[in-house]
Design an enzyme around this catalytic site. Structure first.
Site, PDB file in Angstrom:
ATOM      1  N   TYR A  57       0.850  -1.188   0.000  1.00  0.00           N
ATOM      2  CA  TYR A  57       0.000   0.000   0.000  1.00  0.00           C
ATOM      3  C   TYR A  57       0.890   1.243   0.000  1.00  0.00           C
ATOM      4  O   TYR A  57       1.878   1.297  -0.717  1.00  0.00           O
ATOM      5  CB  TYR A  57      -0.971  -0.046   1.187  1.00  0.00           C
TER       6      TYR A  57
ATOM      7  N   GLU B  19     -24.996 -14.058 -15.612  1.00  0.00           N
ATOM      8  CA  GLU B  19     -25.595 -15.255 -15.016  1.00  0.00           C
ATOM      9  C   GLU B  19     -27.036 -14.992 -14.602  1.00  0.00           C
ATOM     10  O   GLU B  19     -27.356 -13.944 -14.016  1.00  0.00           O
ATOM     11  CB  GLU B  19     -24.770 -15.676 -13.791  1.00  0.00           C
TER      12      GLU B  19
ATOM     13  N   LYS C  41     -20.787 -19.983  -8.298  1.00  0.00           N
ATOM     14  CA  LYS C  41     -20.120 -19.871  -9.597  1.00  0.00           C
ATOM     15  C   LYS C  41     -18.649 -19.511  -9.402  1.00  0.00           C
ATOM     16  O   LYS C  41     -17.763 -20.035 -10.089  1.00  0.00           O
ATOM     17  CB  LYS C  41     -20.814 -18.794 -10.422  1.00  0.00           C
TER      18      LYS C  41
END
Length: 751
Positions: free
Chosen positions: A37, A134, A92
């Site tokens: 970061y 989907e 999924k």
């Protein structure tokens, strides 16, 4: 508990859901965090600002897919809304990761309007390398996908449309082959005219079925030109309206070669199946209840009914997981700008070809040891077959490159190896040896040659150009088993009972005559025990390597090679080594199978063997001799033994690898312990060759690492023999036999 209760408990278990975010870089120190970061992260930000394509170099975008839904058509649940669809979208994501190592963010949008949905998804293009749409209802799904494909420069794929088309298309290719029918002659009837049915019909036309041979039906009957003229059909279904009079589903099915069901359960009767052409193909894919049951369709007539459903409890499940993970994998890896019809056809053909290959043991076991062999009951690979990844993804990538929509190009052979590495470190390591073996295949005798596993291993060794297998067993049995397995090869078979060589008998007698073996006994040993026969073949030079042990206890299988082949010159001991692979490291562990309580001199010798084996896998050895003591912290006879072995190795000018000890196991494998506490150690990194003080410790350790540590094991590799001999474990799988045969070939090449 029932399935619903089990599923609820599964999803509720801490942490809730099925996905989490994991880091891929170290985050253990202040410097790590400053790189991850602020302030270090500014450097890649500036690079991407200068060149947007650098997002694929400095971020996870290239392996990140967005699974996006509005929950308007979820499984069989219908329009349940965005939030209720989240478990499906997470699922999924699980499938993407499990089968193709693709990361996923699931995105559920509260948008019922097409414009709002399209704008939201298109705005996320900087985030994702691809978008999987989907569970979006028709006809909106057609427009959404089309508009997003036009606007976005990454692959966009609506799996509900194309997934079923691709997988059932692969099934159709194989079903037609089995039925002896040409695609251009097939008459196809569809029960259903929704998004999946229309996509399947279009895709079948891409495979070679004439458009005019497709008859489609919806709830009102055949999609006729008359209905199209009356404006009754959607713009997507209208192209499949035929110039025929209106009719019912039964009229469309009569005389058809293929019935494709994508509608509702129970609407097809046995009488309809009987009205079809000879050896019909029936894909009843409505879920959870097919248009006609599996047994009902199979029993409707006497000839062969090739049947597929969407259910996992019957053969030939049309499962979309065979498609989308691997299609996206191939598309992402060449940075394709989209997913085209040619890429989908390539995926279907690759799946169809794979179903014709011999099935790995691990897949057979995963499906309850049911027979899996190309034929009417097996026209599609199983989702758990790991080969799907490195067959389908390269086919998709190649199609993208040929079509000119790939922004990166890959060498397909090297790409397959990279894909294998995604499935585990052991595949990556074995690929090194397999590639070496393929450069100069050697003759390898296989004991227990009439066993099914040995025959299948011989087929793979010959088919892949790894070795020239010689099966030791009954030739008629070998031929019959190979025919039953559908293996198209003609292996060399030597039956010890029929080919007892006087030369072998004389050599065995000469070796063992002062061990109580007569000439007659030498001949009898050769004819009744393939372990002696194979060892004699190797010792006399008729083969280059020998594998045995599949049906024997390890000691009894090892004894004949030791008596006939013996140890290498200047070697007193042999040892059994397991290569254990983890996600990011590999360990060679010895001795795990042979020496009960080796001396210091024997430990030194075992260490030399292990180091040589590591180099066969292109691993530069760093060997640690293990104990419960660290560099003299405990003084007794047991700790002195590995310490003395290390001294012997350090005094040997021929030893050209790093070795040290005695040391505890955590000291050996943890870099910070070696570097901080024992900076005097001779290892410049964590050990990759672990030499255990005795057989008990080695065997216990490797099994714990394998079972609880998640390591994959390759072995045992027998080291120290005069010629390449390996004794496999009873119950080993075909892949284990192939792996050890490959190691033996490389050893033979070196000799």
């Amino acid at each position: 508990m029932g399935l619903d209760e089990d599923a609820l408990e599964y999803h509720e278990r801490e942490p809730p859901g099925k996905l989490e975010i994991a880091t891929t870089k170290p985050t253990n120190t202040q410097r790590d965090l400053s790189l991850a970061y602020s302030p270090g992260v500014a450097a890649p930000c500036r690079k991407i600002d200068e060149n947007p394509d650098d997002a694929y170099k400095y971020t996870a975008k290239g392996n990140l897919v967005g699974v996006v839904s509005n929950g308007s058509a979820v499984l069989g649940l219908g329009d349940i809304g965005a939030q209720a669809s989240k478990p499906v979208m997470e699922g999924k994501g699980v499938l993407f990761k499990r089968f193709a190592d693709i990361d996923v963010f699931d995105i559920e949008l509260e948008h019922s309007e097409v414009d709002a949905f399209v704008e939201s998804v298109a705005a996320m293009e900087p985030t994702f390398g691809g978008v999987n749409l989907e569970d979006i209802k028709a006809p909106e799904c057609f427009e959404i996908e089309e508009r997003l494909r036009e606007r976005m420069d990454v692959p966009v794929f609506h799996d509900d449309q194309h997934g079923t088309a691709i997988i059932s298309g692969a099934a159709l290719l194989n079903a037609a082959e089995i039925a002896g029918k040409d695609l251009e002659d097939l008459e196809v009837a569809f029960s259903g005219a929704g998004a999946a049915a229309v996509s399947c019909a279009k895709f079948y036309a891409s495979l070679g079925i004439p458009h005019e041979n497709i008859t489609m039906c919806d709830i009102d009957g055949v999609l006729s030109q008359e209905r199209a003229d009356a404006g009754e059909l959607s713009e997507h279904a209208e192209p499949f309206a035929q110039g025929v009079e209106s009719g019912e589903l039964a009229d469309a099915i009569a005389g058809a070669d293929v019935l494709v069901g994508l509608s509702v359960g129970g609407i097809v009767s046995q009488e309809m199946i009987r009205s079809m052409a000879d050896d019909p193909i029936v894909f009843a894919m409505a879920n959870p209840d097919p248009e006609i049951g599996y047994e009902e369709a199979k029993n409707a007539r006497d000839d062969t009914v090739i049947m597929a459903t969407g259910r996992s409890d019957y053969p030939n499940m049309v499962n979309n997981v065979l498609g989308f993970p691997f299609i996206f994998r191939g598309a992402l890896d060449v940075r394709a700008t989209g997913i085209t019809e040619n890429m989908k056809v390539a995926a279907a053909r690759a799946l169809a070809e794979l179903a014709r290959e011999d099935v790995p043991d691990q897949v057979v076991k995963a499906y309850g040891d049911q027979p899996l062999q190309f034929g009417p009951e097996y026209i599609l690979p199983k989702p758990l077959d790991p080969r799907v990844l490195f067959e389908v993804a390269p086919a998709v990538a190649e199609a993208a490159m040929e079509e000119g929509i790939a922004r990166d190009s890959v060498d397909l052979d090297a790409y397959r190896e990279r894909l294998e590495a995604r499935l585990g470190k052991s595949r990556e390591m074995m690929r090194v040896v397999l590639n070496k073996a393929e450069t100069d295949p050697k003759r390898v005798a296989l004991g227990d040659g009439d066993d099914e596993k040995m025959i299948r291993a011989a087929y793979q060794l010959q088919d892949q150009g790894i070795a020239e297998p010689v099966l030791l067993g009954d030739s008629e049995t070998v031929e019959a088993v190979a025919a039953d397995l559908g293996l198209d090869f003609d292996p060399e078979v030597v039956d010890p009972a029929e080919h007892a060589s006087e030369r072998y008998a004389e050599r065995l007698y000469d070796l063992r005559k002062r061990k109580g073996v007569t000439r007659r006994e030498a001949s009898e040993l050769l004819t009744r025990d393939t372990n002696y026969f194979g060892s004699a073949m190797l010792e006399t030079g008729d083969v280059d390597a020998f594998l045995t042990g599949l049906t024997n206890h390890y000691p009894s299988a090892l004894r004949p090679p030791l008596e006939v082949v013996g140890t290498a010159p200047d070697t007193d001991v042999v040892a059994g080594v397991y290569m254990l692979t983890f996600k990011n490291r590999v360990l060679f562990c010895a001795d795990a199978t042979v020496n009960l309580d080796p001396s210091a001199e024997e430990l030194a010798e075992i260490t030399r063997h292990v180091a040589n084996l590591a180099r066969r896998f292109d691993v530069e050895p760093r060997a640690a001799l293990l104990s419960y003591s660290d560099f003299g912290s405990v003084e007794n006879e047991g700790t002195a033994k590995p310490r003395d072995a290390v001294a012997t190795l350090h005094d040997d000018p021929t030893v050209d690898f790093q070795v040290d000890g005695e040391m505890q196991a955590d000291t050996a494998v943890l870099e910070d312990v070696l570097a901080d506490t024992y900076d005097f150690a001779e290892l410049d990194g964590p050990a990759n060759c672990l030499v255990f003080p005795n057989l008990e410790a080695g065997n216990i350790a490797y099994k714990l690492l394998q079972r609880l540590g998640g390591a994959e094991a390759v072995g045992p590799v027998l080291v120290g023999m005069d010629e390449p001999v390996h004794v496999i474990q009873r119950g080993d799988e075909v892949k284990d036999i192939v792996n050890l045969a490959s190691v033996a070939v490389v050893e033979a090449q070196e000799e």
